[in-house]
Design a protein around this motif. Structure first.
Motif, PDB file in Angstrom:
ATOM      1  N   ASN A  31      45.939   3.576 -28.440  1.00 15.58           N
ATOM      2  CA  ASN A  31      46.026   3.909 -29.864  1.00 15.58           C
ATOM      3  C   ASN A  31      45.120   5.089 -30.217  1.00 15.58           C
ATOM      4  N   ASP A  32      43.932   5.134 -29.618  1.00 16.80           N
ATOM      5  CA  ASP A  32      43.015   6.239 -29.891  1.00 16.80           C
ATOM      6  C   ASP A  32      43.588   7.571 -29.416  1.00 16.80           C
ATOM      7  N   ASP A  33      44.268   7.540 -28.269  1.00 16.28           N
ATOM      8  CA  ASP A  33      44.866   8.769 -27.744  1.00 16.28           C
ATOM      9  C   ASP A  33      46.009   9.239 -28.648  1.00 16.28           C
ATOM     10  N   ILE A  34      46.819   8.324 -29.151  1.00 16.29           N
ATOM     11  CA  ILE A  34      47.912   8.672 -30.067  1.00 16.29           C
ATOM     12  C   ILE A  34      47.336   9.305 -31.324  1.00 16.29           C
ATOM     13  N   LEU A  37      47.947  13.253 -32.684  1.00 16.88           N
ATOM     14  CA  LEU A  37      48.495  13.559 -34.009  1.00 16.88           C
ATOM     15  C   LEU A  37      47.521  14.409 -34.827  1.00 16.88           C
ATOM     16  N   GLN A  38      46.237  14.146 -34.703  1.00 10.10           N
ATOM     17  CA  GLN A  38      45.235  14.949 -35.393  1.00 10.10           C
ATOM     18  C   GLN A  38      45.266  16.395 -34.891  1.00 10.10           C
ATOM     19  N   ASN A  39      45.390  16.550 -33.577  1.00  5.80           N
ATOM     20  CA  ASN A  39      45.463  17.893 -32.999  1.00  5.80           C
ATOM     21  C   ASN A  39      46.721  18.624 -33.450  1.00  5.80           C
ATOM     22  N   PHE A  40      47.833  17.895 -33.505  1.00  2.00           N
ATOM     23  CA  PHE A  40      49.084  18.524 -33.932  1.00  2.00           C
ATOM     24  C   PHE A  40      48.992  18.969 -35.381  1.00  2.00           C
ATOM     25  N   ALA A  41      48.357  18.167 -36.233  1.00  2.00           N
ATOM     26  CA  ALA A  41      48.175  18.541 -37.638  1.00  2.00           C
ATOM     27  C   ALA A  41      47.354  19.828 -37.748  1.00  2.00           C
ATOM     28  N   SER A  42      46.309  19.943 -36.938  1.00  4.03           N
ATOM     29  CA  SER A  42      45.466  21.143 -36.955  1.00  4.03           C
ATOM     30  C   SER A  42      46.240  22.370 -36.494  1.00  4.03           C
ATOM     31  N   GLN A  43      47.044  22.198 -35.457  1.00  7.82           N
ATOM     32  CA  GLN A  43      47.830  23.317 -34.930  1.00  7.82           C
ATOM     33  C   GLN A  43      48.886  23.779 -35.941  1.00  7.82           C
ATOM     34  N   ARG A  67      60.257   5.156 -41.090  1.00  4.38           N
ATOM     35  CA  ARG A  67      60.881   6.235 -41.862  1.00  4.38           C
ATOM     36  C   ARG A  67      60.137   7.554 -41.631  1.00  4.38           C
ATOM     37  N   GLY A  68      60.225   8.048 -40.428  1.00  2.00           N
ATOM     38  CA  GLY A  68      59.630   9.336 -40.105  1.00  2.00           C
ATOM     39  C   GLY A  68      58.119   9.304 -39.955  1.00  2.00           C
ATOM     40  N   LEU A  69      57.549  10.491 -39.781  1.00  2.00           N
ATOM     41  CA  LEU A  69      56.116  10.612 -39.547  1.00  2.00           C
ATOM     42  C   LEU A  69      55.277  10.148 -40.735  1.00  2.00           C
ATOM     43  N   SER A  70      55.844  10.189 -41.921  1.00  4.42           N
ATOM     44  CA  SER A  70      55.070   9.787 -43.099  1.00  4.42           C
ATOM     45  C   SER A  70      54.628   8.331 -42.993  1.00  4.42           C
ATOM     46  N   ASP A  71      55.446   7.490 -42.366  1.00  5.66           N
ATOM     47  CA  ASP A  71      55.059   6.088 -42.167  1.00  5.66           C
ATOM     48  C   ASP A  71      53.925   5.954 -41.165  1.00  5.66           C
ATOM     49  N   LEU A  72      53.698   7.021 -40.394  1.00 10.07           N
ATOM     50  CA  LEU A  72      52.617   7.007 -39.402  1.00 10.07           C
ATOM     51  C   LEU A  72      51.379   7.727 -39.922  1.00 10.07           C
ATOM     52  N   GLY A  73      51.403   8.069 -41.204  1.00 10.96           N
ATOM     53  CA  GLY A  73      50.249   8.717 -41.814  1.00 10.96           C
ATOM     54  C   GLY A  73      50.251  10.232 -41.724  1.00 10.96           C
ATOM     55  N   PHE A  74      51.352  10.798 -41.199  1.00 10.75           N
ATOM     56  CA  PHE A  74      51.439  12.262 -41.036  1.00 10.75           C
ATOM     57  C   PHE A  74      52.425  12.808 -42.070  1.00 10.75           C
ATOM     58  N   SER A  75      51.957  13.648 -42.969  1.00  8.70           N
ATOM     59  CA  SER A  75      52.829  14.169 -44.024  1.00  8.70           C
ATOM     60  C   SER A  75      52.414  15.582 -44.421  1.00  8.70           C
ATOM     61  N   ILE A  76      53.257  16.218 -45.249  1.00  7.65           N
ATOM     62  CA  ILE A  76      52.987  17.568 -45.751  1.00  7.65           C
ATOM     63  C   ILE A  76      52.577  17.471 -47.217  1.00  7.65           C
ATOM     64  N   ASP A  77      51.408  18.008 -47.543  1.00  9.20           N
ATOM     65  CA  ASP A  77      50.932  17.987 -48.926  1.00  9.20           C
ATOM     66  C   ASP A  77      51.846  18.853 -49.783  1.00  9.20           C
ATOM     67  N   PRO A  78      52.384  18.303 -50.892  1.00  6.13           N
ATOM     68  CA  PRO A  78      53.330  19.071 -51.709  1.00  6.13           C
ATOM     69  C   PRO A  78      52.709  20.285 -52.396  1.00  6.13           C
ATOM     70  N   PHE A 108      46.757  13.970 -42.350  1.00  3.31           N
ATOM     71  CA  PHE A 108      46.874  12.837 -41.431  1.00  3.31           C
ATOM     72  C   PHE A 108      45.984  11.692 -41.888  1.00  3.31           C
ATOM     73  N   ASP A 109      46.602  10.532 -42.117  1.00  2.00           N
ATOM     74  CA  ASP A 109      45.903   9.329 -42.535  1.00  2.00           C
ATOM     75  C   ASP A 109      45.830   8.393 -41.324  1.00  2.00           C
ATOM     76  N   SER A 110      44.710   8.418 -40.634  1.00  2.00           N
ATOM     77  CA  SER A 110      44.573   7.630 -39.406  1.00  2.00           C
ATOM     78  C   SER A 110      44.623   6.133 -39.668  1.00  2.00           C
ATOM     79  N   ALA A 111      44.161   5.701 -40.839  1.00  2.00           N
ATOM     80  CA  ALA A 111      44.182   4.268 -41.161  1.00  2.00           C
ATOM     81  C   ALA A 111      45.619   3.761 -41.259  1.00  2.00           C
ATOM     82  N   LYS A 112      46.500   4.578 -41.808  1.00  2.00           N
ATOM     83  CA  LYS A 112      47.912   4.200 -41.923  1.00  2.00           C
ATOM     84  C   LYS A 112      48.541   4.091 -40.542  1.00  2.00           C
ATOM     85  N   LEU A 113      48.184   5.005 -39.665  1.00  2.00           N
ATOM     86  CA  LEU A 113      48.695   4.954 -38.295  1.00  2.00           C
ATOM     87  C   LEU A 113      48.205   3.687 -37.598  1.00  2.00           C
TER      88      LEU A 113
END
Length: 339
Positions: A165-168, A172-178, A225-236, A243-248
């Motif tokens: 889980n920590d690696d996942i 995702l955090q790295n992908f958000a930064s990139q 329902r997509g990445l948003s359910d995993l805490g990864f979303s685009i700020d409008p 990235f919301d790690s707690a949601k993930l």
């Protein structure tokens, strides 16, 4: 010069509307000097200049989807073909005029009825030559970034049920930064006064990657329902990834299989979107190819154009234009004073 790699700007300039018909009209006026007054020709040339400056680069490359197609009569490629078809005739007439009259010490063609308007037209040509090179440099850099985003997105597909889980979370955090680095690097250039403002290829690239992240169907079969359910979303508002790690953590605890499947589906779809954007025959390479041909046309016909219209003012780019132009010149071994 030929650039083998194959960016409408915020500048409201359009050189290629200087089509064969307009050039021939101007030349015809010159040849009929005995039948037309100086005032009449001056007015005609100034009207042509006004029309030229009022148009935007979108008339060349299109601000709507699909107008970069070769069969569009208003496309950059079609207009360039028209210019190339008449280049031999233009060069011959310009060379003849230069041999007989030459240019004045101030770089004007004094054989014309209105040397100043013609000189201003050449100034516009000089400016667009610089803008197109700067655009090419920026769009080529975007292509490199998209290649990197393709690799980054594809790497998420390596996540499996055995991945911790920590690696996942870290991936995702790295992908958000990139993703945010890509957005922030080019968003400024896509503003109304930026080098890539209104450029279809850049707009489509940004939109496609944004929509890929927002896709709610990744993981649908497993109740995700997509990445948003995993805490990864685009700020409008900022358009940046958050990235919301707690949601993930919550989803991984209750439905890790669904989360992993969603990530693998997203990975494949995102990587495919990035790949298509930089593939042959698609937006980025088509635009680069069009810019390349325009730049080559300027290089091949600059002497003839100067003989006809005068030298024009030299361009003194500043800011991002100067930076992008310097990058272009360095990449293709062009001396700074050659522009």
């Amino acid at each position: 010069m030929s650039v083998n790699e194959s960016s409408k700007t915020g500048f409201n300039y359009s050189l290629l509307e200087l089509s064969n018909a307009k050039l021939q009209t101007s030349l015809s006026k010159l040849n009929q000097a005995g039948d037309a007054s100086a005032d009449s020709f001056s007015t005609t040339l100034k009207v042509s200049m006004a029309n030229l400056q009022s148009q935007t680069i979108g008339m060349l490359t299109g601000s709507a989807l699909g107008t970069d197609k070769a069969d569009d009569p208003n496309s950059l490629g079609a207009l360039l073909a028209s210019l190339e078809a008449s280049s031999t005739s233009q060069a011959s007439k310009a060379a003849e005029s230069a041999q007989v009259n030459g240019l004045s010490a101030t770089g004007r063609n004094t054989a014309l009825f209105d040397p100043e308007s013609a000189y201003n037209m050449m100034s516009l040509i000089n400016n667009n030559d610089v803008i197109y090179k700067a655009q090419f440099s920026q769009l080529n850099e975007m292509k490199s970034y998209l290649s990197g985003m393709q690799v980054n997105g594809k790497s998420l597909g390596n996540i499996s049920a055995s991945t911790s889980n920590d690696d996942i979370k870290t991936q995702l955090q790295n992908f958000a930064s990139q993703y945010n680095e890509w957005r922030q690097h080019f968003d400024e250039e896509m503003q109304s006064d930026g080098l890539l403002a209104g450029t279809q290829a850049a707009q489509v690239a940004r939109y496609e990657l944004d929509q890929s992240i927002k896709n709610i169907f990744n993981g649908a079969a497993d109740g995700i329902r997509g990445l948003s359910d995993l805490g990864f979303s685009i700020d409008p508002n900022t358009k940046l990834a958050t990235f919301d790690s707690a949601k993930l953590d919550s989803v991984l605890a209750s439905n890790k299989t669904g989360a992993v499947n969603a990530l693998q589906q997203f990975s494949a779809n995102f990587a495919r979107s990035a790949e298509l954007l930089i593939s042959k025959g698609n937006f980025i390479l088509n635009r680069l190819d069009n810019l390349d041909r325009v730049i080559d046309y300027f290089a091949d016909n600059k002497t003839a154009l100067q003989a006809e219209f005068g030298l024009g003012d030299p361009v003194k780019p500043t800011g991002q234009v100067a930076k992008a132009l310097a990058s272009y010149n360095q990449t293709y071994g062009i001396l700074e004073n050659a522009v």
